[in-house]
Design a protein around this motif. Structure first.
Motif, PDB file in Angstrom:
ATOM      1  N   ALA A  15       0.858  -1.187   0.000  1.00  0.00           N
ATOM      2  CA  ALA A  15       0.000   0.000   0.000  1.00  0.00           C
ATOM      3  C   ALA A  15       0.895   1.238   0.000  1.00  0.00           C
ATOM      4  O   ALA A  15       1.860   1.308   0.763  1.00  0.00           O
ATOM      5  CB  ALA A  15      -0.896  -0.002   1.233  1.00  0.00           C
ATOM      6  N   PHE A  39      -8.639   3.231  -1.428  1.00  0.00           N
ATOM      7  CA  PHE A  39      -8.114   2.631  -0.203  1.00  0.00           C
ATOM      8  C   PHE A  39      -9.101   1.640   0.430  1.00  0.00           C
ATOM      9  O   PHE A  39      -8.684   0.646   1.032  1.00  0.00           O
ATOM     10  CB  PHE A  39      -7.690   3.709   0.795  1.00  0.00           C
ATOM     11  N   MET A  42      -8.627  -1.475  -1.575  1.00  0.00           N
ATOM     12  CA  MET A  42      -7.352  -2.080  -1.195  1.00  0.00           C
ATOM     13  C   MET A  42      -7.493  -2.818   0.139  1.00  0.00           C
ATOM     14  O   MET A  42      -6.999  -3.939   0.296  1.00  0.00           O
ATOM     15  CB  MET A  42      -6.302  -0.969  -1.080  1.00  0.00           C
ATOM     16  N   ALA A  43      -8.181  -2.194   1.090  1.00  0.00           N
ATOM     17  CA  ALA A  43      -8.388  -2.816   2.405  1.00  0.00           C
ATOM     18  C   ALA A  43      -9.188  -4.106   2.259  1.00  0.00           C
ATOM     19  O   ALA A  43      -8.886  -5.113   2.915  1.00  0.00           O
ATOM     20  CB  ALA A  43      -9.090  -1.848   3.344  1.00  0.00           C
ATOM     21  N   TYR A  46      -6.905  -6.807   0.937  1.00  0.00           N
ATOM     22  CA  TYR A  46      -6.003  -7.294   1.989  1.00  0.00           C
ATOM     23  C   TYR A  46      -6.751  -8.213   2.964  1.00  0.00           C
ATOM     24  O   TYR A  46      -6.202  -9.224   3.412  1.00  0.00           O
ATOM     25  CB  TYR A  46      -5.349  -6.133   2.745  1.00  0.00           C
ATOM     26  N   GLN A 157       0.332  -3.656   5.729  1.00  0.00           N
ATOM     27  CA  GLN A 157      -0.308  -2.925   4.633  1.00  0.00           C
ATOM     28  C   GLN A 157      -1.724  -2.507   5.012  1.00  0.00           C
ATOM     29  O   GLN A 157      -2.181  -1.429   4.620  1.00  0.00           O
ATOM     30  CB  GLN A 157      -0.319  -3.771   3.350  1.00  0.00           C
ATOM     31  N   THR A 158      -2.406  -3.339   5.770  1.00  0.00           N
ATOM     32  CA  THR A 158      -3.746  -2.991   6.239  1.00  0.00           C
ATOM     33  C   THR A 158      -3.676  -1.771   7.154  1.00  0.00           C
ATOM     34  O   THR A 158      -4.513  -0.861   7.053  1.00  0.00           O
ATOM     35  CB  THR A 158      -4.392  -4.184   6.974  1.00  0.00           C
ATOM     36  N   THR A 161      -3.057   1.242   5.003  1.00  0.00           N
ATOM     37  CA  THR A 161      -4.292   1.573   4.291  1.00  0.00           C
ATOM     38  C   THR A 161      -5.281   2.276   5.227  1.00  0.00           C
ATOM     39  O   THR A 161      -5.899   3.279   4.848  1.00  0.00           O
ATOM     40  CB  THR A 161      -4.922   0.309   3.693  1.00  0.00           C
ATOM     41  N   ASP A 162      -5.414   1.769   6.443  1.00  0.00           N
ATOM     42  CA  ASP A 162      -6.326   2.386   7.413  1.00  0.00           C
ATOM     43  C   ASP A 162      -5.871   3.798   7.783  1.00  0.00           C
ATOM     44  O   ASP A 162      -6.691   4.713   7.899  1.00  0.00           O
ATOM     45  CB  ASP A 162      -6.436   1.525   8.672  1.00  0.00           C
ATOM     46  N   ASN A 164      -4.018   5.808   5.893  1.00  0.00           N
ATOM     47  CA  ASN A 164      -4.258   6.652   4.720  1.00  0.00           C
ATOM     48  C   ASN A 164      -5.725   7.058   4.623  1.00  0.00           C
ATOM     49  O   ASN A 164      -6.030   8.224   4.367  1.00  0.00           O
ATOM     50  CB  ASN A 164      -3.844   5.935   3.434  1.00  0.00           C
ATOM     51  N   THR A 165      -6.599   6.106   4.815  1.00  0.00           N
ATOM     52  CA  THR A 165      -8.038   6.384   4.754  1.00  0.00           C
ATOM     53  C   THR A 165      -8.416   7.423   5.814  1.00  0.00           C
ATOM     54  O   THR A 165      -9.146   8.380   5.515  1.00  0.00           O
ATOM     55  CB  THR A 165      -8.851   5.086   4.959  1.00  0.00           C
TER      56      THR A 165
END
Length: 186
Positions: A15, A39, A42-43, A46, A157-158, A161-162, A164-165
């Motif tokens: 991510a 995102f 993407m989450a 994942y 990566q999760t 991603t979290d 970033n969100t």
């Protein structure tokens, strides 16, 4: 948006970390919906990969001990055959079911039969069976280690991603609040 996608050793995409939200979404007045959707997708991917890897790992948790037990038995048969002192059959107990065992007398043999799966059993010489089982054990243990590494990578990566969100969402909330305050002053 990111132009090159980094991956781990087994090609799971990493991510991207959003250092500058404004730059990432394309400007101060750009919409955040597409970035948030990206995102969220993407989450979800994942999460799917994590569930798949956990199932694979659970399967290997059962398979590895079975392979080890079978390999130990085939090695024991090899040892009995190489000992060569007695012509008496070797007495042993074998598992019929989880708690059900039967006694057997084993003559010396140089052939064993292994279940390969899908209702398939093949005969192997003892050295071939040992080689096959050692190879299967090594592959299963490598797969188990790779699954652990991949799970750790996916969890990282999760988290990215979290984060970033949350950063994009918070930016949008702050921007709307400032716009509302500006509109209220006018």
């Amino acid at each position: 948006m990111s132009s090159s996608v980094k991956t781990n050793a087994r090609n799971i995409p990493a991510a991207p970390f959003v250092a500058d939200v404004v730059d990432y979404i394309g400007g101060e007045d750009a919409e955040v919906d597409s970035a948030l959707k990206q995102f969220q997708e993407m989450a979800a991917k994942y999460r799917y990969m994590e569930i798949s890897l956990l199932q694979k790992k659970k399967s290997l948790d059962v398979k590895i001990p079975d392979i080890k037990k079978t390999l130990a038995m085939v090695r024991h048969l090899d040892w009995v055959n190489s000992e060569g002192e007695s012509e008496e059959p070797t007495k042993t107990l074998f598992e019929l079911h989880d708690t059900l065992y039967a006694e057997a007398a084993l003559d010396k043999t140089d052939v064993v039969y292994l279940w390969l799966g899908a209702n398939t059993m093949l005969s192997y010489t003892i050295p071939e069976a040992i080689s096959l089982l050692e190879n299967k054990l090594q592959l299963a243990e490598t797969s188990y280690a790779n699954s652990n590494d991949d799970l750790e990578f996916i969890r990282e990566q999760t988290t990215i991603t979290d984060v970033n969100t949350a950063r994009i969402w918070n930016f949008d909330v702050k921007r709307r609040r400032q716009k509302r305050e500006t509109d209220d002053k006018e």
